[in-house]
Design a protein around this motif. Structure first.
Motif, PDB file in Angstrom:
ATOM      1  N   GLU A 160      -9.574  31.679  31.486  1.00  0.00           N
ATOM      2  CA  GLU A 160      -8.760  30.826  30.964  1.00  0.00           C
ATOM      3  C   GLU A 160      -8.414  30.903  29.509  1.00  0.00           C
ATOM      4  O   GLU A 160      -7.611  30.310  28.647  1.00  0.00           O
ATOM      5  N   LEU A 161      -9.316  31.764  28.743  1.00  0.00           N
ATOM      6  CA  LEU A 161      -9.551  32.062  27.517  1.00  0.00           C
ATOM      7  C   LEU A 161      -8.242  32.306  26.776  1.00  0.00           C
ATOM      8  O   LEU A 161      -7.712  31.703  25.949  1.00  0.00           O
ATOM      9  N   GLY A 162      -7.345  33.220  27.319  1.00  0.00           N
ATOM     10  CA  GLY A 162      -6.210  33.881  26.808  1.00  0.00           C
ATOM     11  C   GLY A 162      -4.990  32.637  26.632  1.00  0.00           C
ATOM     12  O   GLY A 162      -4.285  32.647  25.943  1.00  0.00           O
ATOM     13  N   THR A 163      -5.042  31.933  27.931  1.00  0.00           N
ATOM     14  CA  THR A 163      -4.174  30.815  27.941  1.00  0.00           C
ATOM     15  C   THR A 163      -4.323  29.619  26.880  1.00  0.00           C
ATOM     16  O   THR A 163      -3.465  29.444  26.046  1.00  0.00           O
ATOM     17  N   ILE A 164      -5.894  29.351  26.670  1.00  0.00           N
ATOM     18  CA  ILE A 164      -5.942  28.601  25.655  1.00  0.00           C
ATOM     19  C   ILE A 164      -5.624  28.900  24.045  1.00  0.00           C
ATOM     20  O   ILE A 164      -4.969  28.191  23.671  1.00  0.00           O
ATOM     21  N   ILE A 165      -5.654  30.222  24.007  1.00  0.00           N
ATOM     22  CA  ILE A 165      -5.636  30.957  22.456  1.00  0.00           C
ATOM     23  C   ILE A 165      -4.065  31.088  22.357  1.00  0.00           C
ATOM     24  O   ILE A 165      -3.720  30.283  21.275  1.00  0.00           O
ATOM     25  N   ARG A 166      -3.253  31.045  23.286  1.00  0.00           N
ATOM     26  CA  ARG A 166      -1.795  31.205  23.288  1.00  0.00           C
ATOM     27  C   ARG A 166      -1.211  29.751  23.203  1.00  0.00           C
ATOM     28  O   ARG A 166      -0.358  29.609  22.357  1.00  0.00           O
ATOM     29  N   SER A 167      -1.810  28.856  23.862  1.00  0.00           N
ATOM     30  CA  SER A 167      -1.301  27.509  23.622  1.00  0.00           C
ATOM     31  C   SER A 167      -1.618  26.955  22.261  1.00  0.00           C
ATOM     32  O   SER A 167      -0.977  25.945  21.945  1.00  0.00           O
ATOM     33  N   LEU A 168      -2.378  27.631  21.582  1.00  0.00           N
ATOM     34  CA  LEU A 168      -2.665  27.304  19.932  1.00  0.00           C
ATOM     35  C   LEU A 168      -1.910  28.181  19.048  1.00  0.00           C
ATOM     36  O   LEU A 168      -1.981  28.025  18.041  1.00  0.00           O
ATOM     37  N   GLY A 169      -0.847  28.690  19.691  1.00  0.00           N
ATOM     38  CA  GLY A 169      -0.008  29.531  18.896  1.00  0.00           C
ATOM     39  C   GLY A 169      -0.221  31.027  18.561  1.00  0.00           C
ATOM     40  O   GLY A 169       0.265  31.467  17.726  1.00  0.00           O
ATOM     41  N   CYS A 170      -1.288  31.586  18.858  1.00  0.00           N
ATOM     42  CA  CYS A 170      -1.632  32.790  18.844  1.00  0.00           C
ATOM     43  C   CYS A 170      -1.347  33.717  19.869  1.00  0.00           C
ATOM     44  O   CYS A 170      -1.311  33.177  21.148  1.00  0.00           O
ATOM     45  N   CYS A 171      -0.835  34.964  19.718  1.00  0.00           N
ATOM     46  CA  CYS A 171      -0.350  35.904  20.607  1.00  0.00           C
ATOM     47  C   CYS A 171      -0.887  37.274  20.785  1.00  0.00           C
ATOM     48  O   CYS A 171      -0.406  38.157  20.340  1.00  0.00           O
ATOM     49  N   PRO A 172      -2.311  37.354  21.115  1.00  0.00           N
ATOM     50  CA  PRO A 172      -3.101  38.386  21.099  1.00  0.00           C
ATOM     51  C   PRO A 172      -2.639  39.242  21.989  1.00  0.00           C
ATOM     52  O   PRO A 172      -2.344  38.732  22.978  1.00  0.00           O
ATOM     53  N   SER A 173      -2.919  40.664  21.919  1.00  0.00           N
ATOM     54  CA  SER A 173      -2.701  41.646  23.030  1.00  0.00           C
ATOM     55  C   SER A 173      -3.970  41.402  23.904  1.00  0.00           C
ATOM     56  O   SER A 173      -4.946  40.827  23.648  1.00  0.00           O
ATOM     57  N   GLU A 174      -3.765  42.027  25.309  1.00  0.00           N
ATOM     58  CA  GLU A 174      -4.897  42.215  26.047  1.00  0.00           C
ATOM     59  C   GLU A 174      -6.196  42.739  25.170  1.00  0.00           C
ATOM     60  O   GLU A 174      -7.375  42.329  25.570  1.00  0.00           O
ATOM     61  N   ALA A 175      -5.866  43.858  24.408  1.00  0.00           N
ATOM     62  CA  ALA A 175      -7.202  44.407  23.805  1.00  0.00           C
ATOM     63  C   ALA A 175      -7.524  43.603  22.883  1.00  0.00           C
ATOM     64  O   ALA A 175      -9.075  43.573  22.760  1.00  0.00           O
ATOM     65  N   ASP A 176      -6.915  42.906  22.044  1.00  0.00           N
ATOM     66  CA  ASP A 176      -7.363  41.823  21.093  1.00  0.00           C
ATOM     67  C   ASP A 176      -8.064  40.773  21.583  1.00  0.00           C
ATOM     68  O   ASP A 176      -8.806  40.098  21.110  1.00  0.00           O
ATOM     69  N   LEU A 177      -7.701  40.468  22.962  1.00  0.00           N
ATOM     70  CA  LEU A 177      -8.324  39.334  23.645  1.00  0.00           C
ATOM     71  C   LEU A 177      -9.590  39.555  24.228  1.00  0.00           C
ATOM     72  O   LEU A 177     -10.488  38.881  24.069  1.00  0.00           O
ATOM     73  N   ARG A 178      -9.713  40.621  24.634  1.00  0.00           N
ATOM     74  CA  ARG A 178     -11.066  41.264  24.987  1.00  0.00           C
ATOM     75  C   ARG A 178     -11.965  41.379  23.845  1.00  0.00           C
ATOM     76  O   ARG A 178     -13.240  40.970  23.943  1.00  0.00           O
ATOM     77  N   ASP A 179     -11.467  41.436  22.565  1.00  0.00           N
ATOM     78  CA  ASP A 179     -12.277  41.565  21.396  1.00  0.00           C
ATOM     79  C   ASP A 179     -13.002  40.266  21.056  1.00  0.00           C
ATOM     80  O   ASP A 179     -14.055  39.750  20.755  1.00  0.00           O
ATOM     81  N   ILE A 180     -11.799  39.149  21.274  1.00  0.00           N
ATOM     82  CA  ILE A 180     -12.249  37.787  21.060  1.00  0.00           C
ATOM     83  C   ILE A 180     -13.162  37.248  22.056  1.00  0.00           C
ATOM     84  O   ILE A 180     -14.094  36.751  21.801  1.00  0.00           O
ATOM     85  N   LEU A 181     -13.095  37.808  23.072  1.00  0.00           N
ATOM     86  CA  LEU A 181     -13.929  37.243  24.416  1.00  0.00           C
ATOM     87  C   LEU A 181     -15.217  37.702  24.068  1.00  0.00           C
ATOM     88  O   LEU A 181     -16.116  37.010  24.226  1.00  0.00           O
ATOM     89  N   LEU A 182     -15.358  38.869  23.545  1.00  0.00           N
ATOM     90  CA  LEU A 182     -17.061  39.280  23.085  1.00  0.00           C
ATOM     91  C   LEU A 182     -17.364  38.531  21.954  1.00  0.00           C
ATOM     92  O   LEU A 182     -18.574  38.454  21.909  1.00  0.00           O
ATOM     93  N   GLU A 183     -16.626  38.155  21.092  1.00  0.00           N
ATOM     94  CA  GLU A 183     -17.135  37.285  20.086  1.00  0.00           C
ATOM     95  C   GLU A 183     -17.681  35.828  20.604  1.00  0.00           C
ATOM     96  O   GLU A 183     -18.433  35.031  20.136  1.00  0.00           O
ATOM     97  N   CYS A 184     -16.828  35.261  21.525  1.00  0.00           N
ATOM     98  CA  CYS A 184     -17.302  33.962  22.166  1.00  0.00           C
ATOM     99  C   CYS A 184     -18.377  33.797  23.352  1.00  0.00           C
ATOM    100  O   CYS A 184     -18.668  32.834  23.413  1.00  0.00           O
ATOM    101  N   GLU A 185     -18.451  35.053  23.882  1.00  0.00           N
ATOM    102  CA  GLU A 185     -19.431  35.002  24.950  1.00  0.00           C
ATOM    103  C   GLU A 185     -20.915  34.946  24.517  1.00  0.00           C
ATOM    104  O   GLU A 185     -20.993  35.477  23.492  1.00  0.00           O
TER     105      GLU A 185
END
Length: 206
Positions: free
Chosen positions: A77-102
């Motif tokens: 659900e991480l990608g949907t939450i981030i997009r709902s806040l107005g950010c549009c990361p690519s799938e590669a960027d999203l994976r990097d964000i995931l690593l920071e949050c996990e």
């Protein structure tokens, strides 16, 4: 008749009633006499009011998917939450964000306490900035053939799964859950555009 001892007569307790020897008291341990001092609270830096507003938006977006009120959401659900806040990361960027949050040991969930500082930084740095609200609204209007200010979930689903970088089925369902009005079963896209768009002035003074 009872015979008093000389010690009793003088008011001195008998040997059996004498207090414990001083050596038995932990007087040589300073902690026994003085309570351990309570550490002073760390004075945190005051939060800028506009940053506090974004903390509130982040919390609200996160809460939508925190169905069991555990202050955590599943990784998908991480990608949907981030997009709902107005950010549009690519799938590669999203994976990097995931690593920071996990957590260090992947548990399949993201805790709010890990997500908030990462998401706040992305907003402050204006990373993955979406288009402004007017542009998003105009894009939605091109799909609104009846001019009613709404889109059906079917139309939105088609666009989001065929244009640009398509969403996965899970991401699409999560986004629809957040954007479709449960009573009318339509998306009021002007409201949704306001959620998606970042205010370009929010961090101007931060």
């Amino acid at each position: 008749t009872h015979t008093h001892t000389m010690a009793e007569a003088d008011g001195v307790p008998a040997a059996s009633e004498a207090a414990a020897p001083a050596a038995d008291l932990p007087m040589d341990d300073p902690l026994s006499a003085v309570a351990e001092p309570v550490p002073e609270p760390v004075q945190s830096k005051p939060v800028h009011p506009r940053v506090a507003q974004y903390h509130l938006r982040i919390a609200n977006a996160f809460r939508i998917f925190d169905s069991d009120n555990s202050n955590s959401v599943v990784v998908g659900e991480l990608g949907t939450i981030i997009r709902s806040l107005g950010c549009c990361p690519s799938e590669a960027d999203l994976r990097d964000i995931l690593l920071e949050c996990e957590d260090e040991e992947s548990t399949g969930v993201i805790k709010y306490e890990r997500f908030e500082p990462v998401m706040t930084r992305l907003l402050v740095e204006k990373k993955f900035h979406s288009a402004d609200e007017d542009l998003i609204t105009r894009a939605f209007k091109t799909l609104d053939e009846e001019g009613e200010g709404t889109l059906s979930p079917e139309v939105l689903s088609t666009i989001l799964t065929t244009e640009g970088e398509p969403l996965t089925e899970d991401e699409l369902q999560e986004l629809l859950t957040a954007s479709v009005d449960p009573e009318t079963n339509v998306v009021y896209y002007e409201d949704h555009a306001a959620i998606m768009a970042l205010d370009h002035e929010v961090y101007a003074d931060v």
